[in-house]
Write a protein that holds these residues in place. Structure first.
Motif, PDB file in Angstrom:
ATOM      1  N   ARG A  37       0.860  -1.195   0.000  1.00 26.33           N
ATOM      2  CA  ARG A  37       0.000   0.000   0.000  1.00 26.33           C
ATOM      3  C   ARG A  37       0.889   1.235   0.000  1.00 26.33           C
ATOM      4  NH1 ARG A  37      -2.201   3.673   3.646  1.00 26.33           N
ATOM      5  NH2 ARG A  37      -1.107   2.666   5.361  1.00 26.33           N
ATOM      6  N   MET A  85      -2.929   0.450  -4.059  1.00 23.79           N
ATOM      7  CA  MET A  85      -2.113  -0.747  -3.948  1.00 23.79           C
ATOM      8  C   MET A  85      -1.150  -0.763  -5.132  1.00 23.79           C
ATOM      9  SD  MET A  85      -3.418  -1.700  -1.202  1.00 23.79           S
ATOM     10  CE  MET A  85      -2.349  -3.121  -1.008  1.00 23.79           C
ATOM     11  N   THR A 138      -2.491  -6.162   4.594  1.00 22.10           N
ATOM     12  CA  THR A 138      -2.971  -5.023   3.806  1.00 22.10           C
ATOM     13  C   THR A 138      -4.303  -4.525   4.338  1.00 22.10           C
ATOM     14  OG1 THR A 138      -1.855  -5.875   1.838  1.00 22.10           O
ATOM     15  CG2 THR A 138      -3.590  -4.241   1.502  1.00 22.10           C
ATOM     16  N   LEU A 176      -5.091  -0.765   5.760  1.00 24.67           N
ATOM     17  CA  LEU A 176      -6.162   0.066   5.225  1.00 24.67           C
ATOM     18  C   LEU A 176      -7.162   0.439   6.311  1.00 24.67           C
ATOM     19  CD1 LEU A 176      -6.787  -1.728   1.806  1.00 24.67           C
ATOM     20  CD2 LEU A 176      -5.787   0.533   2.160  1.00 24.67           C
TER      21      LEU A 176
END
Length: 246
Positions: A31, A67, A95, A99
């Protein structure tokens, strides 16, 4: 050395140190937050707290979060990144955690699933999305279940509804509360009990036949008729089973 050369030198050092610390591998998906676009599609990208200089295959806007996949052209201090659009279900746990943290959500499994759900439905996980969810979180009443409240908030966000406490609470009741038919039945029973109690009290006071004695049962009957109509509509809407959003 002019300022431009000095900046390029400094940025080169930032990239080399950052890329080395990150140990990015070919094919790895990370990310990234675009800090600044430079010349020839070079950009400063923040990845896991490190700022690196990388070449992007697509021009992006500063502040944009996406991403990125490390491309085979990457070599040594030169990092080449390509934006990728992962389905929500394919988001790795790490991930999803990153986020969720970016959106201001807690590090809990339900928050990770909420992120996956938003991603799967094609909603960009931007700072604006995080601000909207945090606005809803700030309106959460004491004692409310945070998972249910934030899932209702995500539903409001998807539908473009105001992220107010009243809106989120109404959606929470629809999604997780008692079925509407059950609520109507309970209200009808309480109304009948109230009307019967008032009728008995008036009779005790020797007011039999008075307008006051007749008014309460008649009003109750009218309201109960409306409740019955409402329940019938709900049954028809939900295929014969009176229920809410459950």
């Amino acid at each position: 050395m002019n300022i431009s050369q000095l900046m390029r030198g400094l940025l080169g050092e930032v990239q080399q140190d950052g890329a080395k610390a990150l140990e990015l591998k070919i094919g790895q998906i990370v990310r990234g937050v675009i800090v600044q676009m430079l010349e020839e599609q070079d950009a400063l990208v923040q990845i896991n707290g490190y700022t690196v200089r990388a070449k992007l295959e697509t021009v992006m806007q500063p502040g944009q979060t996406t991403m990125l996949q490390v491309q085979p052209e990457s070599a040594g201090a030169q990092v080449v990144l390509k934006p990728v659009d992962l389905p929500g279900a394919a988001l790795p746990e790490e991930t999803a955690r990153d986020l969720a943290r970016m959106l201001g959500l807690p590090d809990k499994k339900w928050a990770h699933e909420l992120v996956r759900d938003l991603k799967r439905d094609g909603f960009p996980l931007t700072r604006e999305a995080g601000a909207a969810l945090q606005q809803a979180a700030s309106a959460m009443p004491a004692g409310a279940a945070d998972e249910q409240w934030m899932q209702a908030a995500a539903t409001a966000f998807k539908r473009g509804l105001p992220m107010t406490g009243a809106t989120v609470d109404a959606l929470r009741q629809t999604l997780f509360g008692k079925p509407a038919g059950e609520l109507l039945q309970t209200l009808g029973a309480q109304l009948a009990e109230l009307a019967g109690g008032a009728d008995g009290e008036l009779a005790k006071q020797g007011q039999a036949g008075s307008a006051g004695r007749q008014a309460m049962p008649e009003a109750a009957a009218r309201v109960q008729a409306l409740l019955a109509e409402g329940e019938a509509l709900i049954r028809a809407a939900f295929g014969g089973a009176a229920g809410g959003g459950n």
